[in-house]
Motif scaffolding. Sequence first.
Motif, short mmCIF file in Angstrom:
data_model
loop_
_atom_site.label_atom_id
_atom_site.label_comp_id
_atom_site.label_asym_id
_atom_site.label_seq_id
_atom_site.Cartn_x
_atom_site.Cartn_y
_atom_site.Cartn_z
N GLY A 110 0.81 -1.21 0.00
CA GLY A 110 0.00 0.00 0.00
C GLY A 110 0.84 1.26 0.00
O GLY A 110 0.46 2.27 -0.61
N ALA A 111 2.00 1.22 0.66
CA ALA A 111 2.91 2.36 0.63
C ALA A 111 3.49 2.53 -0.77
O ALA A 111 3.67 3.66 -1.25
N SER A 112 3.78 1.43 -1.44
CA SER A 112 4.27 1.51 -2.81
C SER A 112 3.21 2.10 -3.73
O SER A 112 3.51 2.94 -4.59
N VAL A 113 1.96 1.68 -3.55
CA VAL A 113 0.86 2.24 -4.34
C VAL A 113 0.75 3.74 -4.11
O VAL A 113 0.61 4.53 -5.05
N ALA A 114 0.84 4.17 -2.85
CA ALA A 114 0.76 5.60 -2.53
C ALA A 114 1.89 6.38 -3.19
O ALA A 114 1.68 7.49 -3.72
N ALA A 115 3.10 5.81 -3.19
CA ALA A 115 4.25 6.51 -3.78
C ALA A 115 4.11 6.61 -5.30
O ALA A 115 4.41 7.67 -5.88
N ILE A 116 3.68 5.54 -5.94
CA ILE A 116 3.47 5.60 -7.40
C ILE A 116 2.42 6.66 -7.72
O ILE A 116 2.59 7.47 -8.64
N HIS A 117 1.32 6.65 -6.98
CA HIS A 117 0.24 7.62 -7.22
C HIS A 117 0.75 9.05 -7.07
O HIS A 117 0.48 9.90 -7.93
N ALA A 118 1.49 9.31 -6.00
CA ALA A 118 1.98 10.67 -5.76
C ALA A 118 2.99 11.09 -6.82
O ALA A 118 3.02 12.25 -7.23
N GLY A 119 3.82 10.15 -7.28
CA GLY A 119 4.84 10.49 -8.26
C GLY A 119 4.31 10.59 -9.68
O GLY A 119 4.83 11.38 -10.48
N ASP A 120 3.27 9.82 -10.01
CA ASP A 120 2.75 9.79 -11.37
C ASP A 120 1.55 10.72 -11.55
O ASP A 120 1.50 11.49 -12.51
N ILE A 121 0.59 10.64 -10.63
CA ILE A 121 -0.64 11.41 -10.76
C ILE A 121 -0.49 12.82 -10.21
O ILE A 121 -1.02 13.79 -10.77
N ALA A 122 0.23 12.93 -9.09
CA ALA A 122 0.43 14.24 -8.44
C ALA A 122 -0.90 14.96 -8.21
O ALA A 122 -1.06 16.13 -8.51
N ASP A 123 -1.86 14.24 -7.64
CA ASP A 123 -3.18 14.79 -7.36
C ASP A 123 -3.04 15.89 -6.31
O ASP A 123 -2.59 15.64 -5.19
N PRO A 124 -3.44 17.13 -6.62
CA PRO A 124 -3.26 18.23 -5.66
C PRO A 124 -4.11 18.07 -4.41
O PRO A 124 -3.86 18.75 -3.41
N ARG A 125 -5.08 17.17 -4.43
CA ARG A 125 -5.89 16.94 -3.24
C ARG A 125 -5.12 16.18 -2.17
O ARG A 125 -5.48 16.24 -0.99
N VAL A 126 -4.09 15.45 -2.56
CA VAL A 126 -3.29 14.67 -1.61
C VAL A 126 -2.19 15.56 -1.08
O VAL A 126 -1.31 16.00 -1.82
N LYS A 127 -2.22 15.83 0.23
CA LYS A 127 -1.32 16.81 0.84
C LYS A 127 -0.08 16.20 1.47
O LYS A 127 0.86 16.91 1.81
N GLY A 128 -0.07 14.88 1.68
CA GLY A 128 1.08 14.25 2.30
C GLY A 128 0.95 12.74 2.27
O GLY A 128 -0.13 12.19 2.01
N LEU A 129 2.07 12.05 2.53
CA LEU A 129 2.12 10.59 2.54
C LEU A 129 2.72 10.09 3.85
O LEU A 129 3.75 10.59 4.30
N VAL A 130 2.08 9.08 4.43
CA VAL A 130 2.65 8.32 5.53
C VAL A 130 2.93 6.93 4.98
O VAL A 130 2.01 6.20 4.60
#
Length: 273
Positions: A110-130
């Motif tokens: 799930g952390a890998s999924v979050a990192a791919i999403h943040a790096g590829d999609i860069a959705d401005p609604r997502v403000k941070g990653l744990v």
Amino acid sequence: MPLEDAGYLTVEGADLEYRIIGPRPDEAPTIVLLHEGLGCAALWRDFPEQLAKSTGLGVFVYSRQGYGGSSPCAVPRPLTYMHHEAIDVLPDLLDAIAFRSGVMVGHSDGASVAAIHAGDIADPRVKGLVLMAPHFFTEDEGIAAIAETKITFETTDLRERLKKYHGENVDCAFWGWNRAWLDPEFRNWDLREYLPQITIPVIALQGLEDQYGTAAQIGCIEELCGGEFESLFLSNCAHTPFREQPEQTLAATSRFVASLFEAGTAVGNRQQG
């Protein structure tokens, strides 16, 4: 229609089980939990409730296809299954829940999924990653531990214990994860190209006794991450920080979330926690 406290959402043709604690995603900032490769919504145990209580934010937790009570998936999974979840499924899921803003909390796969999403999609609604026990590339130690887990699944009561949470999905949940990671071609799996494109704040939590990954996983994101970064290494902790060190994990996650949504400031400078 307004979301119920728990139910199913149809995304990419699959029915995904979910539950919501606290305010709805269309009403307030929301923490989205992304489970590990053998996890599901129920296997977060009481962490979602504790997180909602500690932060005052809404928490959205769901099971990916092939896990928990969600629709089954075909096995073997393609080796790009985490990319598919991050780039194809997760954006549609966020839209389906009317997600306004929030934080992704990912564990292992799930952390890998979050990192791919943040790096590829860069959705401005997502403000941070744990990111708990994240994987960005394969390591011999992790592959060996996954091979041992295969033997455990075949020779002990692990299948029955997992079936309590996955039901009829138990085999596609286990083999979908295990066979992908043990495929020789998976040795080429590498997410480091996404890290420089992650420009939002990140905190990474790693157990010092994690059997599936070493501190090198944290070192690469510290080196390559494009946003502000901090890490927390947990003693007496293997692969599941929220279960093995719940107080420290909850405190670090809550503080990080508060830094984003209460004070409106980012996390501090790059540092080792």
